[in-house]
Design a protein around this motif. Structure first.
Motif, PDB file in Angstrom:
ATOM      1  N   PHE A 113       0.823  -1.203   0.000  1.00 19.46           N
ATOM      2  CA  PHE A 113       0.000   0.000   0.000  1.00 19.46           C
ATOM      3  C   PHE A 113       0.863   1.261   0.000  1.00 19.46           C
ATOM      4  CE2 PHE A 113      -2.258   3.360   2.325  1.00 19.46           C
ATOM      5  CZ  PHE A 113      -3.401   3.475   1.539  1.00 19.46           C
ATOM      6  N   TRP A 114       1.853   1.313   0.910  1.00 18.29           N
ATOM      7  CA  TRP A 114       2.626   2.543   1.080  1.00 18.29           C
ATOM      8  C   TRP A 114       3.741   2.697   0.047  1.00 18.29           C
ATOM      9  CZ3 TRP A 114       0.691   6.337   3.664  1.00 18.29           C
ATOM     10  CH2 TRP A 114      -0.176   6.094   4.735  1.00 18.29           C
ATOM     11  N   ARG A 115       4.287   1.586  -0.437  1.00 17.91           N
ATOM     12  CA  ARG A 115       5.426   1.678  -1.357  1.00 17.91           C
ATOM     13  C   ARG A 115       5.043   1.577  -2.835  1.00 17.91           C
ATOM     14  NH1 ARG A 115      10.164  -1.977   1.611  1.00 17.91           N
ATOM     15  NH2 ARG A 115      10.081  -0.919   3.652  1.00 17.91           N
ATOM     16  N   ILE A 116       3.912   0.973  -3.133  1.00 23.43           N
ATOM     17  CA  ILE A 116       3.516   0.764  -4.529  1.00 23.43           C
ATOM     18  C   ILE A 116       2.252   1.561  -4.868  1.00 23.43           C
ATOM     19  CG2 ILE A 116       2.907  -0.922  -6.283  1.00 23.43           C
ATOM     20  CD1 ILE A 116       5.766  -1.207  -5.195  1.00 23.43           C
ATOM     21  N   LEU A 117       1.208   1.357  -4.093  1.00 26.26           N
ATOM     22  CA  LEU A 117      -0.084   1.953  -4.432  1.00 26.26           C
ATOM     23  C   LEU A 117      -0.096   3.471  -4.247  1.00 26.26           C
ATOM     24  CD1 LEU A 117      -2.994   1.355  -5.318  1.00 26.26           C
ATOM     25  CD2 LEU A 117      -3.596   1.154  -2.903  1.00 26.26           C
ATOM     26  N   VAL A 118       0.311   3.936  -3.068  1.00 23.79           N
ATOM     27  CA  VAL A 118       0.225   5.370  -2.772  1.00 23.79           C
ATOM     28  C   VAL A 118       1.111   6.207  -3.692  1.00 23.79           C
ATOM     29  CG1 VAL A 118       0.688   7.120  -1.004  1.00 23.79           C
ATOM     30  CG2 VAL A 118      -0.530   5.024  -0.399  1.00 23.79           C
ATOM     31  N   PRO A 119       2.398   5.826  -3.915  1.00 23.03           N
ATOM     32  CA  PRO A 119       3.207   6.673  -4.817  1.00 23.03           C
ATOM     33  C   PRO A 119       2.662   6.767  -6.237  1.00 23.03           C
ATOM     34  CG  PRO A 119       4.609   5.217  -3.512  1.00 23.03           C
ATOM     35  CD  PRO A 119       3.204   4.747  -3.308  1.00 23.03           C
ATOM     36  N   GLN A 120       1.996   5.704  -6.719  1.00 19.70           N
ATOM     37  CA  GLN A 120       1.524   5.706  -8.098  1.00 19.70           C
ATOM     38  C   GLN A 120       0.125   6.293  -8.270  1.00 19.70           C
ATOM     39  OE1 GLN A 120       2.742   2.414 -10.809  1.00 19.70           O
ATOM     40  NE2 GLN A 120       3.071   1.281  -8.905  1.00 19.70           N
ATOM     41  N   MET A 121      -0.621   6.374  -7.185  1.00 19.73           N
ATOM     42  CA  MET A 121      -2.008   6.833  -7.334  1.00 19.73           C
ATOM     43  C   MET A 121      -2.097   8.324  -7.627  1.00 19.73           C
ATOM     44  SD  MET A 121      -3.645   7.233  -3.552  1.00 19.73           S
ATOM     45  CE  MET A 121      -3.070   8.548  -2.457  1.00 19.73           C
ATOM     46  N   TRP A 122      -1.055   9.104  -7.249  1.00 18.95           N
ATOM     47  CA  TRP A 122      -1.164  10.554  -7.369  1.00 18.95           C
ATOM     48  C   TRP A 122      -1.312  11.007  -8.805  1.00 18.95           C
ATOM     49  CZ3 TRP A 122      -2.547  12.639  -3.119  1.00 18.95           C
ATOM     50  CH2 TRP A 122      -2.097  12.128  -1.898  1.00 18.95           C
ATOM     51  N   VAL A 123      -0.687  10.306  -9.732  1.00 20.32           N
ATOM     52  CA  VAL A 123      -0.782  10.703 -11.133  1.00 20.32           C
ATOM     53  C   VAL A 123      -2.210  10.547 -11.640  1.00 20.32           C
ATOM     54  CG1 VAL A 123      -0.207   8.428 -12.064  1.00 20.32           C
ATOM     55  CG2 VAL A 123       0.331  10.493 -13.377  1.00 20.32           C
ATOM     56  N   TYR A 124      -2.949   9.591 -11.070  1.00 19.19           N
ATOM     57  CA  TYR A 124      -4.346   9.411 -11.454  1.00 19.19           C
ATOM     58  C   TYR A 124      -5.263  10.360 -10.672  1.00 19.19           C
ATOM     59  CZ  TYR A 124      -2.479   5.064 -13.364  1.00 19.19           C
ATOM     60  OH  TYR A 124      -1.741   4.147 -14.067  1.00 19.19           O
TER      61      TYR A 124
END
Length: 294
Positions: A186-197
């Motif tokens: 969640f913190w290392r993969i999902l959260v960093p990538q969600m901001w662009v969306y």
């Protein structure tokens, strides 16, 4: 105010205007612009925090927490902003005073609800009746910030919830294949990538938040709308040394220019942030950057 402003009736038009624009009430008008900017500076991160918490709750495996998160998003987004602002601030203020009333005045023998009046003991008032004026203003501003954060936090939660779901499932599966825990994923993969969306939706929400700042006027805070109406109304010599006609068009025109300039600056900053976030990303914006570079 300038020294030559002692007798406004003897001034030429440019000097009269200079004196008029430097009165104490105009100082309040200028300070109100800072109030609006301060509201945005505090509310934006606070709303984002509420939104992130709401999105995490809506994704939770714990069913009551998931219901709470989805209920928060649905209820607050479903109520008109103006109705929520007018209701919630009163309810929140009375809720704080009621709790203080129960703690500070347990022996109070009178009912709190007396017809249409809400009566608590003097020690429970927020702020106290003898408190300086700045405390009343800070308290009202704080209630406004909290209300703005809760309302726009629900919209931010909906945006972030959708952004989390937009992250490719293959990214999550790859992290799981490498042995990452659910929390690490969640913190290392999902959260960093969600901001662009999330950024396109959050940028629209930021614009809506800017346009919603005149609601401060409805909450009793002396914002730029309050001062524009107060200063722009017709003034006669009986009430002021600077009489004038109905100048509200000029004052509200100044507000129009302020909001247009501020939103344009916001668009420039958001575009740069978006360009940086999408660099190298497998998104439409990232693909457009790669094609432009070649």
């Amino acid at each position: 105010m300038f020294e030559f402003c002692a007798d406004p009736s003897l001034l030429s038009d440019p000097a009269w205007l200079a004196c008029y624009l430097t009165t104490g009430k105009h100082a309040g008008f200028y300070i109100a612009f800072g109030t609006v900017l301060l509201l945005l500076a505090i509310t934006a991160p606070a709303a984002l925090l509420f939104g992130f918490g709401g999105a995490m709750a809506a994704r939770s495996r714990f069913v009551p927490l998931r219901w709470f998160g989805k209920g928060y998003i649905a209820v607050v987004r479903g109520v008109p902003d103006i109705a929520f602002f007018l209701f919630f601030v009163i309810a929140l203020d009375q809720g704080f005073e009621y709790l203080r009333h129960k703690l500070k005045c347990p022996g109070w023998g009178q009912p709190v609800r007396q017809g249409n009046d809400f009566v608590v003991c003097p020690e429970a008032k927020l702020p106290l009746n003898d408190a300086p004026q700045w405390q009343h203003e800070v308290y009202g501003f704080s209630l406004a910030v909290l209300t703005f954060a809760i309302v726009f936090g629900a919209f931010a939660a909906n945006v972030l919830y959708g952004a989390m779901r937009a992250v490719p499932r293959a990214q999550i599966e790859t992290a799981e294949a490498y042995g990452m825990s659910r929390r690490q994923t969640f913190w290392r993969i999902l959260v960093p990538q969600m901001w662009v969306y999330a950024l396109p939706g959050l940028s629209n929400l930021w614009m809506v938040l800017i346009k919603a700042t005149p609601l401060l006027f409805l909450l009793g805070v002396e914002d730029i709308v309050y001062w524009a109406r107060e200063l722009g109304g017709t003034k006669t010599p009986r009430f002021t040394d600077y009489p004038h006609g109905d100048w509200r068009m000029w004052y509200f025109g100044a507000l129009l220019v302020f909001y247009l300039v501020f939103t344009r600056l916001s668009e420039i900053v958001i575009a740069r942030v978006m360009k940086r976030l999408t660099l190298g990303q497998a998104t439409a914006a990232g693909e457009a950057q790669r094609k432009a570079a070649t």
